[in-house]
Structures are given as structure tokens and as C-alpha cells.
Design a protein around this motif. Structure first.
Motif, short mmCIF file in Angstrom:
data_model
loop_
_atom_site.label_atom_id
_atom_site.label_comp_id
_atom_site.label_asym_id
_atom_site.label_seq_id
_atom_site.Cartn_x
_atom_site.Cartn_y
_atom_site.Cartn_z
N ASP A 130 -0.82 24.08 8.82
CA ASP A 130 -0.06 22.91 9.26
C ASP A 130 -0.96 21.67 9.30
OD1 ASP A 130 2.17 24.46 9.51
OD2 ASP A 130 2.06 24.66 11.70
N GLY A 131 -2.17 21.85 9.79
CA GLY A 131 -3.10 20.73 9.86
C GLY A 131 -3.48 20.22 8.49
N ARG A 132 -3.65 21.15 7.55
CA ARG A 132 -4.00 20.78 6.19
C ARG A 132 -2.86 19.99 5.54
NH1 ARG A 132 -4.83 25.55 4.42
NH2 ARG A 132 -7.01 25.62 5.07
N VAL A 133 -1.64 20.44 5.77
CA VAL A 133 -0.48 19.75 5.22
C VAL A 133 -0.37 18.35 5.80
CG1 VAL A 133 2.05 19.70 5.15
CG2 VAL A 133 0.84 21.82 4.68
N ALA A 134 -0.55 18.23 7.11
CA ALA A 134 -0.46 16.93 7.78
C ALA A 134 -1.52 15.97 7.26
CB ALA A 134 -0.59 17.10 9.29
N ARG A 135 -2.74 16.48 7.08
CA ARG A 135 -3.82 15.63 6.54
C ARG A 135 -3.48 15.18 5.12
NH1 ARG A 135 -7.02 19.46 9.05
NH2 ARG A 135 -7.45 20.51 7.07
N GLY A 136 -2.94 16.09 4.35
CA GLY A 136 -2.56 15.74 2.98
C GLY A 136 -1.50 14.66 2.94
N GLN A 137 -0.52 14.76 3.84
CA GLN A 137 0.55 13.75 3.91
C GLN A 137 -0.01 12.40 4.32
OE1 GLN A 137 3.23 15.68 6.64
NE2 GLN A 137 4.38 16.70 5.00
N ARG A 138 -0.94 12.42 5.28
CA ARG A 138 -1.57 11.16 5.72
C ARG A 138 -2.36 10.53 4.58
NH1 ARG A 138 -2.48 14.12 10.57
NH2 ARG A 138 -4.63 14.57 9.95
N GLU A 140 -0.08 3.14 0.59
CA GLU A 140 -0.17 1.87 1.32
C GLU A 140 -1.31 1.00 0.78
OE1 GLU A 140 -0.43 3.10 5.37
OE2 GLU A 140 1.75 3.05 5.65
N SER A 141 -2.38 1.64 0.33
CA SER A 141 -3.48 0.88 -0.27
C SER A 141 -3.03 0.23 -1.58
CB SER A 141 -4.67 1.81 -0.54
OG SER A 141 -5.20 2.29 0.67
N LEU A 142 -2.23 0.95 -2.34
CA LEU A 142 -1.69 0.38 -3.58
C LEU A 142 -0.82 -0.83 -3.26
CD1 LEU A 142 -1.03 0.26 -6.56
CD2 LEU A 142 0.64 2.10 -6.22
N ILE A 143 0.03 -0.71 -2.24
CA ILE A 143 0.88 -1.84 -1.85
C ILE A 143 0.02 -3.03 -1.45
CG2 ILE A 143 2.51 -2.66 -0.09
CD1 ILE A 143 3.67 0.20 -0.05
N SER A 144 -1.03 -2.79 -0.68
CA SER A 144 -1.91 -3.88 -0.24
C SER A 144 -2.54 -4.59 -1.44
CB SER A 144 -3.01 -3.34 0.66
OG SER A 144 -2.48 -2.83 1.85
N ARG A 159 -11.93 11.53 -6.08
CA ARG A 159 -11.45 12.89 -6.33
C ARG A 159 -10.14 13.17 -5.58
NH1 ARG A 159 -11.57 17.24 -3.39
NH2 ARG A 159 -12.91 16.25 -1.82
N LEU A 160 -10.03 12.64 -4.35
CA LEU A 160 -8.82 12.88 -3.56
C LEU A 160 -7.59 12.22 -4.18
CD1 LEU A 160 -9.81 12.68 0.22
CD2 LEU A 160 -8.88 14.62 -1.05
N VAL A 161 -7.79 11.09 -4.88
CA VAL A 161 -6.66 10.43 -5.54
C VAL A 161 -6.01 11.40 -6.51
CG1 VAL A 161 -5.95 8.58 -7.08
CG2 VAL A 161 -7.66 8.13 -5.30
N PHE A 162 -6.80 12.04 -7.32
CA PHE A 162 -6.26 12.92 -8.35
C PHE A 162 -5.93 14.31 -7.81
CE2 PHE A 162 -8.65 9.69 -10.72
CZ PHE A 162 -7.59 9.17 -11.45
N HIS A 163 -6.41 14.60 -6.60
CA HIS A 163 -5.99 15.83 -5.95
C HIS A 163 -4.54 15.72 -5.49
CE1 HIS A 163 -6.13 19.45 -3.49
NE2 HIS A 163 -5.68 18.73 -2.46
N HIS A 164 -4.18 14.52 -5.02
CA HIS A 164 -2.83 14.31 -4.49
C HIS A 164 -1.85 13.74 -5.51
CE1 HIS A 164 -3.71 15.34 -0.31
NE2 HIS A 164 -4.86 14.72 -0.46
N PHE A 165 -2.35 13.05 -6.51
CA PHE A 165 -1.49 12.41 -7.50
C PHE A 165 -2.02 12.67 -8.90
CE2 PHE A 165 -1.15 9.77 -3.66
CZ PHE A 165 0.24 9.71 -3.48
N ASP A 166 -1.11 12.75 -9.86
CA ASP A 166 -1.54 12.93 -11.25
C ASP A 166 -2.16 11.65 -11.80
OD1 ASP A 166 -0.64 15.53 -11.30
OD2 ASP A 166 1.37 14.96 -11.96
N ASP A 167 -1.60 10.50 -11.41
CA ASP A 167 -2.08 9.22 -11.92
C ASP A 167 -1.57 8.10 -11.02
OD1 ASP A 167 0.64 9.02 -12.53
OD2 ASP A 167 0.33 9.58 -14.63
#
Length: 206
Positions: A11-19, A26-30, A53-61
Motif C-alpha cells: 500500500d505504501g509503495r502504491v501511494a508513493r507511486g501515485q504521489r 504538476e511539474s509539467l503543468i508548471s 529514471r523515475l519519469v520513465f518508470h511511471h510514464f512511457d514518455d
């Protein structure tokens, strides 16, 4: 059998991933708000304070991050667009429509301007702008149904087109570029919409 500790860890891992996903979106919006219309994954990672590395872990592009950013923008701003009863007096309907749109246009202006620069290269942005236009047009169709229903289909379509232009982002943006205040922008758009509605179904003044 999975232990309670393992459940909590998952659960903690999922929550961290969502954050992390939200932080990247939000950084992209900024960055878009700062007129960086095509920020790189590295710039997004730096703004979010995470590794590339985390960008591509969570998103393809970056396009995938745009998809999440679109959802955040909807949650933040598009709740202002609500149904306006078609039974209200015309002037009140016009005023409510324009008031709602002014709130959205003001809040989303920096991102919208950046979006216009990448709409041809971003399927996500193109789809979102199209969906936004369709939603605003549907609102006009419902709000001014009594006026539209008195016209032949071709004339009703012309009236709806004119109302859409009078209350559109493009009209608001043009007035902004002319240096008009928010109040003046709103009054001008209201005047345009009322003028369109004052033309009778036969083409003359009612």
C-alpha cells in the motif's frame, strides 16, 4: 499467505507511486505555465525533484505525463462549467455562461497558450482541446435550446456557431491581447452573445 506487513508495504509503495506521478504531472503543468511549451523529461524530473529514471518508470514518455496533467487541469478548473437553465431570462443565461467561461479561461490561459503550440504534435492535447470545445458547445446548445428550436436546422446551426465564437477562448484571448481588463472582456463577450441572439429566425431584428 500474505502478511499484514506485506500489505502495508504494498500500500505504501502504491501511494508513493501515485504521489510521484502527480508530482511529475504538476511539474509539467508548471513548466507549461512558464511558456516552456515542450519541456523535456529531464526538465520535468528536475522540477519534480526526482531522478530521470523515475519519469520513465511511471510514464512511457512525455505524452503520457500530458495525459495525467490534463486530468489534473480538469479537476482544478472545469468544475466551473455547470448547466445553465434554459428557462432563465436570456440576459441572465448569457451572463452566467460568460461568467463561467471567464473563470476557466483565466485560470487555464498559460497552459492553453502552450497547448496551442504543441497541438499538432500531441494527440493528447489535440483530443483534449477538441473535447473541451465540444463540451462548451453542448452547454450552449442546452442553455439556448428555446432560441435554437425556433429556427430551421441550418439557421440553428448558424446561431450556435455564432454563440460559440462569441463566448470562445479565442475571442477572450483576442480581447486580452488588446489589453482589455477582465471586466471589459466579459462585457464584450456578453454584448456579442446578446447581439447574436437578438437576430430573429428570419434574419431581421425581432
Amino acid at each position: 499467505m500474505v502478511s499484514i506487513v506485506e500489505h502495508k508495504t504494498d500500500d505504501g509503495r502504491v501511494a508513493r507511486g501515485q504521489r510521484t506521478r502527480r508530482a511529475l504531472a504538476e511539474s509539467l503543468i508548471s513548466l507549461l505555465e512558464e511558456d516552456d511549451a515542450q519541456p523535456t523529461a529531464r526538465r520535468i524530473a528536475e522540477r519534480a525533484g526526482v531522478s530521470l529514471r523515475l519519469v520513465f518508470h511511471h510514464f512511457d514518455d512525455v505524452e503520457s505525463i500530458l495525459h495525467d496533467a490534463v486530468r489534473i487541469q480538469e479537476q482544478r478548473h472545469w468544475h466551473h462549467v455547470r448547466p445553465v437553465a434554459s428557462t432563465l431570462p436570456v440576459d441572465e443565461r448569457v451572463a452566467r455562461i460568460v461568467r463561467q467561461r471567464t473563470l476557466v479561461f483565466q485560470a487555464t490561459a498559460p497552459v492553453r497558450r502552450s497547448a496551442e503550440l504543441i497541438v499538432r504534435s500531441s494527440p493528447t492535447v489535440a483530443a483534449e482541446l477538441r473535447r473541451g470545445r465540444e463540451g462548451l458547445r453542448s452547454q450552449l446548445r442546452a442553455t439556448f435550446a428555446p432560441e435554437l428550436e425556433t429556427r430551421r436546422p441550418a439557421d440553428a446551426r448558424l446561431l450556435l456557431d455564432a454563440l460559440e465564437v462569441a463566448t470562445s477562448w479565442e475571442t477572450w484571448e483576442q480581447l486580452e491581447r488588446l489589453g482589455r481588463t477582465t471586466s471589459n472582456c466579459r462585457r464584450t463577450m456578453e454584448s456579442l452573445a446578446r447581439a447574436v441572439l437578438s437576430v430573429s429566425p428570419t434574419g431581421g431584428k425581432p
